[in-house]
Enzyme design. Sequence first.
Site, mmCIF file in Angstrom:
data_model
loop_
_atom_site.group_PDB
_atom_site.id
_atom_site.type_symbol
_atom_site.label_atom_id
_atom_site.label_comp_id
_atom_site.label_asym_id
_atom_site.label_seq_id
_atom_site.Cartn_x
_atom_site.Cartn_y
_atom_site.Cartn_z
ATOM 1 C CG ASP A 48 152.072 31.060 -0.370
ATOM 2 O OD1 ASP A 48 151.687 31.608 0.690
ATOM 3 O OD2 ASP A 48 152.401 29.866 -0.437
ATOM 4 C CG HIS A 255 137.759 57.387 6.022
ATOM 5 N ND1 HIS A 255 138.387 57.983 4.949
ATOM 6 C CD2 HIS A 255 136.427 57.543 5.792
ATOM 7 C CE1 HIS A 255 137.474 58.479 4.125
ATOM 8 N NE2 HIS A 255 136.289 58.222 4.614
ATOM 9 C CG ASP A 272 130.063 54.150 7.384
ATOM 10 O OD1 ASP A 272 129.531 53.351 6.600
ATOM 11 O OD2 ASP A 272 130.433 55.290 7.040
ATOM 12 C CG ASP A 283 127.813 53.671 2.657
ATOM 13 O OD1 ASP A 283 128.125 53.437 3.832
ATOM 14 O OD2 ASP A 283 128.326 54.585 1.987
ATOM 15 C CG HIS A 367 131.494 63.960 6.029
ATOM 16 N ND1 HIS A 367 130.196 63.702 5.664
ATOM 17 C CD2 HIS A 367 131.574 63.660 7.352
ATOM 18 C CE1 HIS A 367 129.514 63.255 6.707
ATOM 19 N NE2 HIS A 367 130.314 63.234 7.753
ATOM 20 C CG HIS A 371 128.831 58.404 -1.498
ATOM 21 N ND1 HIS A 371 128.451 57.114 -1.805
ATOM 22 C CD2 HIS A 371 129.111 58.394 -0.172
ATOM 23 C CE1 HIS A 371 128.495 56.359 -0.718
ATOM 24 N NE2 HIS A 371 128.893 57.110 0.293
ATOM 25 C CG HIS A 378 132.685 56.535 -2.131
ATOM 26 N ND1 HIS A 378 133.809 56.988 -1.492
ATOM 27 C CD2 HIS A 378 131.721 56.524 -1.180
ATOM 28 C CE1 HIS A 378 133.546 57.238 -0.223
ATOM 29 N NE2 HIS A 378 132.283 56.951 -0.014
ATOM 30 C CD GLU A 401 127.849 59.393 3.799
ATOM 31 O OE1 GLU A 401 128.636 59.098 4.718
ATOM 32 O OE2 GLU A 401 127.930 58.926 2.659
ATOM 33 C CE1 TYR A 405 131.384 62.037 12.300
ATOM 34 C CE2 TYR A 405 131.197 64.039 10.981
ATOM 35 C CZ TYR A 405 130.962 62.681 11.145
ATOM 36 O OH TYR A 405 130.300 61.979 10.162
ATOM 37 N NE ARG A 423 129.485 58.458 8.584
ATOM 38 C CZ ARG A 423 130.645 58.316 9.237
ATOM 39 N NH1 ARG A 423 131.191 59.345 9.870
ATOM 40 N NH2 ARG A 423 131.268 57.152 9.280
ATOM 41 C CD GLU A 425 126.353 56.188 4.653
ATOM 42 O OE1 GLU A 425 126.770 56.308 3.483
ATOM 43 O OE2 GLU A 425 127.042 55.703 5.568
#
Length: 456
Positions: A48, A255, A272, A283, A367, A371, A378, A401, A405, A423, A425
């Site tokens: 709940d 991710h 990130d 971002d 990648h 974006h 996004h 970005e 890797y 990375r 960004e």
Amino acid sequence: MTTAIPASAEKAAILPVYAERRAKLLAQMTPDSIALISTSEVHLRNRDADFRFRADSSFYYLTGFAEPEALAFIQHPQTIDDQDVSYGLFCRERNREREIWDGLRAGTAGAVNHYGADVAYVIDELDVWMTKLLAGKKRLYVRLGNDSAFDLKVSGWLKNAVSKQRQGGSVPIEIIQLDSILDEMRLIKDEHEVQTMRRVAEISAHAHVRAMQTVRPEMMEYALEAELLYEFGKNGCQTAYNSIVGGGVNACILHYVENNAPLKDGELVLIDAGAELDHYAADITRTFPVNGVFSPEQKALYQLVLDAQLAAIDAVRVGLPCKDYDRVAVEVLTTGLVQLGLLSLSEELPDVAALIKAGAHRRFYMHGTGHWLGMDVHDVGSYKAGDDWRPLQAGMVLTVEPGLYVAIDDETVEARWRGIGIRIEDDILVTESGPDVLTRDVPKAIAEIESLMQKS
């Protein structure tokens, strides 16, 4: 009789912004039409307990109304109850008992007095009113495909309207996807949006600086994440998305959100994370050494990613295709990977262009380079105009970005490179005078990062 709960002074001051957006939408609608847009539902987290409510982005974009169980309609002025109505809201009515448990509501009076609606009705009366509102309309602008339950409601309203047709009048014979208009509107930010995004970028940048100043070997990833969350929360923000805090090989998981491993001396940590303020997202990604000093291999790969990012940012210019900055980043990265020995030229692949065409770089960079950014991290808006990449326009906001890797088990490269994930960004506003880096307040040059961390 209850009185309406007033909106904040800040919200009242920007009501004209929402009215201007509705007017812009209305200008693209035919006179014999109506637009319907509903907000998000409250979602159950477990048993709940609910997730914290967040209004649907496009609904909020047009209304500034942040309560659940609401629907807006927009039409060319039409007489309803002896007044001209262009914009109406269906919402929850004031309810003393529920407000004790769940918080105050604007109610129908508040929707009119403090949120700019011409009229407002109780959401429980939606089905009755919708048959009336659809009568006499030939076109219905609505979002379909986002919520199957709402789609069924729309189908039911149209069916009821058709059944009343025998009494005279017309009903919508054409349905137009509302997102086709709203997404394009949202893609170009107005001044209020730009100022909000500047502020949330600033808050997010300060959170990343705090993380750089706080990190220590053996600190847990979630403890470092908590430093970010503190900075977001004290500035009235929540997270725009699940934060990534990946140390060592975890930085190679694009991710990664578990954030439950210890940060090791000699490794990098990739963060990130971005805040959300008044439904607008930042971002940012930064990668830095846990102990404050880059190793030679870390420094070489990091500088390559930074070079790619700086070159790509410089390609964010009005009139250039929106894909152009990705092309620039890939060229810089691929050239650098050859120079560092992670990619090799061959008779079959004699130059960088051939490597790129063959997708050789995708082993280390899988990648895209960015974006759209806005109310959604996004954000909405097409990337193509027909078959071509659309040209960049002033008022667009996007991320840049690039990353590299190197998998821990990649035996095609020397062991010294393996397990490094990087990375970088930033959030960029497209302007007539060139790219405007909204997130400039967080360092990214190697010397700046090491200097900041050594002072902490």
